[in-house]
Motif scaffolding. Structure first.
Motif, PDB file in Angstrom:
ATOM      1  N   LYS A 160      73.828  38.948  53.965  1.00 49.54           N
ATOM      2  CA  LYS A 160      72.612  38.178  54.234  1.00 49.54           C
ATOM      3  C   LYS A 160      71.493  39.087  54.719  1.00 49.54           C
ATOM      4  CE  LYS A 160      71.164  33.837  56.386  1.00 49.54           C
ATOM      5  NZ  LYS A 160      71.573  32.713  57.266  1.00 49.54           N
ATOM      6  N   ILE A 162      70.966  42.195  53.885  1.00 51.32           N
ATOM      7  CA  ILE A 162      70.410  43.010  52.805  1.00 51.32           C
ATOM      8  C   ILE A 162      69.801  42.160  51.692  1.00 51.32           C
ATOM      9  CG2 ILE A 162      71.958  44.951  53.246  1.00 51.32           C
ATOM     10  CD1 ILE A 162      73.741  44.048  51.030  1.00 51.32           C
ATOM     11  N   GLY A 163      69.697  40.834  51.939  1.00 56.39           N
ATOM     12  CA  GLY A 163      68.892  40.010  51.052  1.00 56.39           C
ATOM     13  C   GLY A 163      69.620  39.086  50.109  1.00 56.39           C
ATOM     14  N   GLN A 164      70.955  39.006  50.187  1.00 52.51           N
ATOM     15  CA  GLN A 164      71.668  38.071  49.324  1.00 52.51           C
ATOM     16  C   GLN A 164      71.407  36.636  49.786  1.00 52.51           C
ATOM     17  OE1 GLN A 164      73.547  38.723  46.465  1.00 52.51           O
ATOM     18  NE2 GLN A 164      72.624  40.745  46.703  1.00 52.51           N
ATOM     19  N   THR A 165      71.514  35.693  48.872  1.00 51.69           N
ATOM     20  CA  THR A 165      71.289  34.295  49.225  1.00 51.69           C
ATOM     21  C   THR A 165      72.334  33.829  50.232  1.00 51.69           C
ATOM     22  OG1 THR A 165      72.683  33.442  47.444  1.00 51.69           O
ATOM     23  CG2 THR A 165      70.361  33.869  46.927  1.00 51.69           C
ATOM     24  N   SER A 169      76.279  34.850  50.266  1.00 53.48           N
ATOM     25  CA  SER A 169      76.724  35.630  51.432  1.00 53.48           C
ATOM     26  C   SER A 169      77.873  34.953  52.147  1.00 53.48           C
ATOM     27  CB  SER A 169      75.554  35.836  52.406  1.00 53.48           C
ATOM     28  OG  SER A 169      74.507  36.562  51.802  1.00 53.48           O
ATOM     29  N   TYR A 303      67.894  40.326  44.044  1.00 55.98           N
ATOM     30  CA  TYR A 303      66.556  40.083  44.562  1.00 55.98           C
ATOM     31  C   TYR A 303      65.608  39.534  43.503  1.00 55.98           C
ATOM     32  CZ  TYR A 303      68.327  43.221  48.195  1.00 55.98           C
ATOM     33  OH  TYR A 303      69.085  43.803  49.173  1.00 55.98           O
ATOM     34  N   ALA A 307      68.472  34.461  40.802  1.00 49.27           N
ATOM     35  CA  ALA A 307      69.389  35.527  41.220  1.00 49.27           C
ATOM     36  C   ALA A 307      70.810  35.321  40.711  1.00 49.27           C
ATOM     37  CB  ALA A 307      69.391  35.637  42.745  1.00 49.27           C
ATOM     38  N   TYR A 448      60.673  46.064  39.055  1.00 51.58           N
ATOM     39  CA  TYR A 448      59.813  45.209  39.863  1.00 51.58           C
ATOM     40  C   TYR A 448      58.325  45.440  39.587  1.00 51.58           C
ATOM     41  CZ  TYR A 448      64.022  44.071  42.510  1.00 51.58           C
ATOM     42  OH  TYR A 448      65.255  43.628  42.875  1.00 51.58           O
TER      43      TYR A 448
END
Length: 512
Positions: A160, A162-165, A169, A303, A307, A448
């Motif tokens: 969580k 490091i940005g996972q949903t 997570s 990200y 996702a 990106y």
């Protein structure tokens, strides 16, 4: 000097020659008489190519089969997870790529120190030290696994962070805790695998891996789908499969089939531990930088918009790539054994030619696998997911996957040479520059900034792999193989505790 102080009987001339040879070994190296002769024409090349191919594939065939079977344990778990649900597939993919992937890289890397030490010691006939090296590696990897447990326990919070949903997570975090036994199975398995590989005892590993794969497939279907255990069933079966492999290999080792290589447990395993740790850490850094590089690809996909579809599609491609890389890793294991054995035996020309045979073979295999993938691109995505969006994205990524297979079929072979020769620390610096200074930033810009999505990230990171492969080619091209054989001899004496052997030999010659 006063003549009265000279010995009454001077050594024979041949003994004097032996003394001179022993004293000058480290400054000048002469290949052993059994080394292959210099290759002067096409006929010599094809003759030696045939001979070396037989030796290489005697090792590579079972090693490839073993690698594919062991990798398929996690891959089959992912396949069944996709049948359970999209969230479950994403959770298993993230755990395998991030948590288990991180740990796999650390443990495999540290265990790979044995490829250098056991391989060169076996080539030099120092069989007694192989069992000591094995036990020393168990001590180090067992300690490392205990520390890595924290990563599994706090996996949900880390993912969580490091940005996972939140959904991925949480589910991946629960699955990670159930996978702790697999972590300790890694600590047992990797040293035993390198120990057996160094002695060319690869067929027994293949048989054990095949039995594990069959049992794993049956029980995964039973527990995950038939009995409805879901991810808990996946974890139980995956843990049990790895420990089945470990116990089978351990029983084989202690049964007496390894001869002098296993003389039972010894307190010597706790000697020279810090020096062994340093080599293990260098090996770990080298391989971890490669494993984490592809792990980062899954993370960055998490990200992107939509996702779950991006992660699922990319994880399927990584799954396919992983299967093909297992072929390259089989050749990696074989060439590592060949190079380390031949350097330990004092055969630098044979070691160099083994590399040539391995690279040519890997390129041919990569082309064949890529062609098969392109032909079946409208079929294989449905084997991994029922989601039409995921299947379509996988089809779009297939040409890129095919190109990646060709590149990644050669790179592990060159890494195997590096491990066999003991270049781990140097290659670690190469990996940092090619992967993390060049590949990842380029992938992020394409993915990106230029909005190319998954394809852009993959293009950039594949460019890093291509640059790293070219750098390894340059290192191999510039290598003085006579010098490497001399270094191998020094390393064997240092790690084997035989530092005084040459002095003892001189004393024996003089006294005779």
């Amino acid at each position: 000097m006063d003549d009265s102080r000279q010995p009454l009987l001077s050594p024979r001339q041949e003994d004097q020659d032996q003394i001179q040879s022993l004293n000058s070994f480290t400054s000048s190296f002469v290949p052993d008489a059994d080394d292959i002769p210099p290759i002067k024409d096409v006929g010599d090349f094809f003759r030696e190519f045939y001979r070396e191919s037989k030796k290489l594939w005697y090792l590579a065939g079972p090693a490839i089969f073993t690698s594919i079977c062991q990798y398929s344990l996690g891959a089959i778990t992912q396949v069944f997870s996709g049948q359970v649900g999209t969230l479950e597939l994403a959770a298993v993919s993230v755990e395998n790529s991030v948590i288990a992937g991180f740990s796999f890289g650390v443990m495999l890397g540290m265990g790979s120190a044995l490829e250098t030490l056991c391989g060169q010691a076996f080539g030099a006939g120092q069989l007694d030290m192989l069992g000591i090296y094995l036990q020393r590696s168990w001590v180090i990897l067992g300690t490392t696994a205990s520390l890595l447990c924290l990563l599994y326990v706090f996996a949900a919070q880390l993912l969580k962070l490091i940005g996972q949903t939140a959904a991925i997570s949480k589910t991946a975090g629960i699955f990670s805790i159930w996978m702790i036994p697999q972590l300790f199975a890694y600590a047992m398995n990797f040293p035993m695998a390198k120990f057996l590989q160094a002695q060319s005892k690869i067929m027994v590993m293949a048989v054990i891996a095949a039995a594990a794969l069959v049992l794993h497939t049956v029980f995964s279907w039973l527990l995950m789908l038939k009995l409805g255990w879901g991810l808990v069933g996946a974890a139980v079966v995956l843990d049990a499969s790895w420990w089945f492999i470990d116990l089978s290999q351990f029983l084989y080792i202690i049964s007496g089939t390894c001869g002098r290589a296993w003389n039972g447990f010894s307190w010597k395993a706790f000697q020279n531990v810090w020096g062994f740790v340093r080599l293990s850490l260098a090996s770990a850094v080298m391989l971890c930088l490669e494993v984490w590089y592809f792990m980062a690809l899954i993370l960055f996909a998490g990200y992107l918009k939509n996702a779950e579809v991006s992660v699922d599609a990319l994880s399927i491609c990584m799954n396919i790539l992983g299967w093909t890389i297992m072929v390259a890793l089989g050749v990696n294991a074989a060439i590592s054994v060949r190079v380390s054995n031949e350097l330990g035996a004092g055969h630098p020309r044979t070691a160099k030619f083994s590399l040539v045979v391995a690279v040519i073979s890997s390129v041919i295999i990569g082309l064949i696998l890529s062609a098969i993938l392109i032909v079946t691109r409208n079929i294989y995505p449905s084997l991994f997911s029922k989601d039409s969006q995921v299947q379509e994205l996988v089809r779009e990524l297939t040409p890129l996957l095919a190109l990646c297979i060709i590149i990644n079929n050669v790179q592990p072979v060159l890494s195997g040479v590096a491990i066999g020769a003991g270049w781990q620390a140097i290659v670690a610096y190469v990996n940092i520059g090619c992967y993390y200074v060049f590949g990842i930033p380029l992938g992020l810009i394409l993915g990106y900034k230029l909005e190319l999505g998954v394809r852009g990230i993959w293009y950039g990171m594949m460019s890093g792999t291509a640059v790293q492969t070219c750098a390894l080619f340059w290192m191999v091209y510039r290598t003085n193989w006579n010098k490497e054989a001399s270094i191998a001899e020094d390393r064997i004496r240092k790690w084997g505790g035989h530092a005084d052997n040459k002095e003892n030999n001189i004393d024996k010659i003089t006294l005779s």
